[in-house]
Scaffold this active site. Structure first.
Site, PDB file in Angstrom:
ATOM      1  N   LYS A   1       4.890  15.653   6.040  1.00 44.02           N
ATOM      2  CA  LYS A   1       4.523  15.380   7.429  1.00 44.02           C
ATOM      3  C   LYS A   1       5.724  15.166   8.355  1.00 44.02           C
ATOM      4  CE  LYS A   1       0.615  12.926   8.038  1.00 44.02           C
ATOM      5  NZ  LYS A   1      -0.536  12.012   7.846  1.00 44.02           N
TER       6      LYS A   1
ATOM      7  N   ASP B   1      -3.853  12.226  14.089  1.00 43.63           N
ATOM      8  CA  ASP B   1      -4.271  10.918  13.563  1.00 43.63           C
ATOM      9  C   ASP B   1      -4.617   9.939  14.688  1.00 43.63           C
ATOM     10  OD1 ASP B   1      -4.125  11.525  10.889  1.00 43.63           O
ATOM     11  OD2 ASP B   1      -2.048  10.864  10.671  1.00 43.63           O
TER      12      ASP B   1
ATOM     13  N   THR C   1       8.135  -6.589   6.342  1.00 45.06           N
ATOM     14  CA  THR C   1       9.544  -6.304   6.626  1.00 45.06           C
ATOM     15  C   THR C   1       9.685  -6.188   8.142  1.00 45.06           C
ATOM     16  OG1 THR C   1       9.498  -4.991   4.611  1.00 45.06           O
ATOM     17  CG2 THR C   1      11.461  -4.771   5.996  1.00 45.06           C
TER      18      THR C   1
ATOM     19  N   TYR D   1      -9.716   3.747   3.827  1.00 41.42           N
ATOM     20  CA  TYR D   1     -11.161   3.958   3.670  1.00 41.42           C
ATOM     21  C   TYR D   1     -11.610   4.003   2.212  1.00 41.42           C
ATOM     22  CZ  TYR D   1      -9.631   8.759   3.054  1.00 41.42           C
ATOM     23  OH  TYR D   1      -8.988   9.874   2.614  1.00 41.42           O
TER      24      TYR D   1
HETATM   25  P1  ATR Z   1       1.692   4.459   5.394  1.00 41.59           P
HETATM   26  O1  ATR Z   1       2.584   5.585   5.758  1.00 41.59           O
HETATM   27  O2  ATR Z   1       0.397   4.878   4.769  1.00 41.59           O
HETATM   28  O3  ATR Z   1       1.465   3.507   6.519  1.00 41.59           O
HETATM   29  P2  ATR Z   1       3.786   2.925   4.064  1.00 41.59           P
HETATM   30  O4  ATR Z   1       4.822   3.552   4.900  1.00 41.59           O
HETATM   31  O5  ATR Z   1       4.008   2.791   2.610  1.00 41.59           O
HETATM   32  O6  ATR Z   1       2.397   3.686   4.188  1.00 41.59           O
HETATM   33  O7  ATR Z   1       3.446   1.497   4.684  1.00 41.59           O
HETATM   34  C1  ATR Z   1       2.642   0.578   4.064  1.00 41.59           C
HETATM   35  C2  ATR Z   1       2.525  -0.689   4.918  1.00 41.59           C
HETATM   36  O8  ATR Z   1       1.852  -1.689   4.151  1.00 41.59           O
HETATM   37  C3  ATR Z   1       3.865  -1.288   5.287  1.00 41.59           C
HETATM   38  O9  ATR Z   1       3.717  -1.894   6.549  1.00 41.59           O
HETATM   39  C4  ATR Z   1       4.081  -2.325   4.194  1.00 41.59           C
HETATM   40  O10 ATR Z   1       4.963  -3.370   4.522  1.00 41.59           O
HETATM   41  P3  ATR Z   1       6.559  -3.209   4.334  1.00 41.59           P
HETATM   42  O11 ATR Z   1       7.039  -2.386   5.486  1.00 41.59           O
HETATM   43  O12 ATR Z   1       7.074  -4.585   4.355  1.00 41.59           O
HETATM   44  O13 ATR Z   1       6.737  -2.529   2.998  1.00 41.59           O
HETATM   45  C5  ATR Z   1       2.679  -2.848   4.037  1.00 41.59           C
HETATM   46  N1  ATR Z   1       2.448  -3.475   2.735  1.00 41.59           N
HETATM   47  C6  ATR Z   1       2.242  -2.853   1.557  1.00 41.59           C
HETATM   48  N2  ATR Z   1       2.045  -3.744   0.570  1.00 41.59           N
HETATM   49  C7  ATR Z   1       2.134  -4.984   1.144  1.00 41.59           C
HETATM   50  C8  ATR Z   1       2.023  -6.323   0.643  1.00 41.59           C
HETATM   51  N3  ATR Z   1       1.773  -6.571  -0.644  1.00 41.59           N
HETATM   52  N4  ATR Z   1       2.173  -7.333   1.535  1.00 41.59           N
HETATM   53  C9  ATR Z   1       2.409  -7.089   2.843  1.00 41.59           C
HETATM   54  N5  ATR Z   1       2.518  -5.842   3.371  1.00 41.59           N
HETATM   55  C10 ATR Z   1       2.389  -4.810   2.527  1.00 41.59           C
END
Ligand code: ATR
Length: 285
Positions: free
Chosen positions: A74, A110, A161, A226
């Site tokens: 993407k 999206d 983060t 989903y």
């Molecule tokens: P996508 O592209 O589908 O949004 P991604 O880039 O992997 O997927 O992002 C996942 C999101 O879920 C991020 O905001 C991640 O937080 P970080 O940026 O800190 O990694 C968040 N996330 C995933 N697991 C988490 C957890 N256990 N606690 C808090 N946030 C989580």
């Protein structure tokens, strides 16, 4: 070359791997409904083969009309196509390609899918001023784009983060504000909309207890995940009496603009289509 008048137009979804994609189910349903002879097929394209795939799309040798792009292409596809529209540029990723006068065009649907789902399921959802977006990954960018386009005055981006939330806030301007997770509960006070874009609660991870009842009257809680249809965050909000909308409609609606471009017919997101995808989710997780 895939002629515009060719009734057997062929579209694709490219990814690596591609077996998990539900896009073929959606588009084939619409092809059948519209009585069209076109095709929509998954194509596994390894990252090193993406440039040649796009070249063959451009010069017509693949016989393809356009299609969808999913993980991991993407973002990288942006540098290979001939035109990236403003939405895809701002989101930093494309999910839909088509041909126009021999040029490969790219957009991201999206944001449209997110908006159209809420327009269908929660009329008036965009009357609010303040939204809280949980997560700062790729999917969160499309949501933030949608919220700002629909006039939200403040979009709080809350992320584990904080630096990632900060990067998004900078990209989207002063109405988007970054925070770390420990601010989540405070920020919910008086907020009109909460959107989960994280995978929190999936695969056995713990979901922190959140009190959604502090949100504004008639506030809405939605999730772009989903699977399952009711995520742990949606279940928590529903138990607390909040209005909730699941994320399946975003998947269905984001597919509409691509189908319309490739096959010349604007398809409908119907209860039948929703049932078809839910049945598939029950058999293939
Ligand atoms: P996508 O592209 O589908 O949004 P991604 O880039 O992997 O997927 O992002 C996942 C999101 O879920 C991020 O905001 C991640 O937080 P970080 O940026 O800190 O990694 C968040 N996330 C995933 N697991 C988490 C957890 N256990 N606690 C808090 N946030 C989580």
């Amino acid at each position: 070359m895939a002629d515009k008048e060719d009734p057997r137009r062929r579209a694709f979804v490219i990814g690596h791997p591609i077996g998990h994609s539900r896009s073929p189910l959606i588009h084939r349903h619409w092809l059948e409904r519209a009585g069209l002879e076109g095709r929509y097929d998954p194509v596994d394209v390894a990252p090193e083969n993406l440039p040649s795939f796009i070249s063959a799309l451009r010069d017509g040798s693949s016989g393809l009309t356009g299609g969808n792009v999913t993980i991991p292409h993407k973002e990288t596809v942006l540098d290979l196509v001939d035109n990236v529209d403003d939405i895809a540029r701002q989101i930093g990723a494309a999910n839909t390609l088509w041909l126009e006068n021999g040029r490969v065009m790219a957009t991201n649907t999206d944001s449209y899918g997110f908006t159209a789902n809420l327009d269908e399921m929660a009329t008036g959802w965009d009357a609010g001023k303040t939204a809280v977006v949980f997560g700062a990954g790729g999917a969160s960018r499309a949501v933030i784009h949608a919220l700002l386009s629909r006039g939200f005055e403040q979009v709080h981006i809350v992320n584990r983060t904080e630096a990632r939330a900060q990067a998004l806030a900078e990209a989207f301007g002063p109405r988007a504000v970054a925070h770390c997770n420990d601010r989540l509960q405070d920020l919910l006070g008086g907020a009109d909309l909460f959107v989960n874009t994280t995978s929190l609660g999936m695969g056995g991870t713990e979901v922190p207890e959140v009190d959604f009842t502090v949100m504004a009257e008639n506030a809405l809680v939605t999730d772009i995940v989903y699977i399952p249809l009711e995520t742990p965050i949606l279940a928590m909000a529903r138990r607390q009496g909040l209005n909730t909308v699941d994320g399946l409609g975003m998947l269905l609606h984001q597919a509409v603009p691509g189908f319309a471009r490739w096959f010349g017919v604007t398809p409908q997101v119907t209860p039948d289509l929703r049932r078809l995808i839910i049945a598939d989710m029950e058999t293939h997780i």
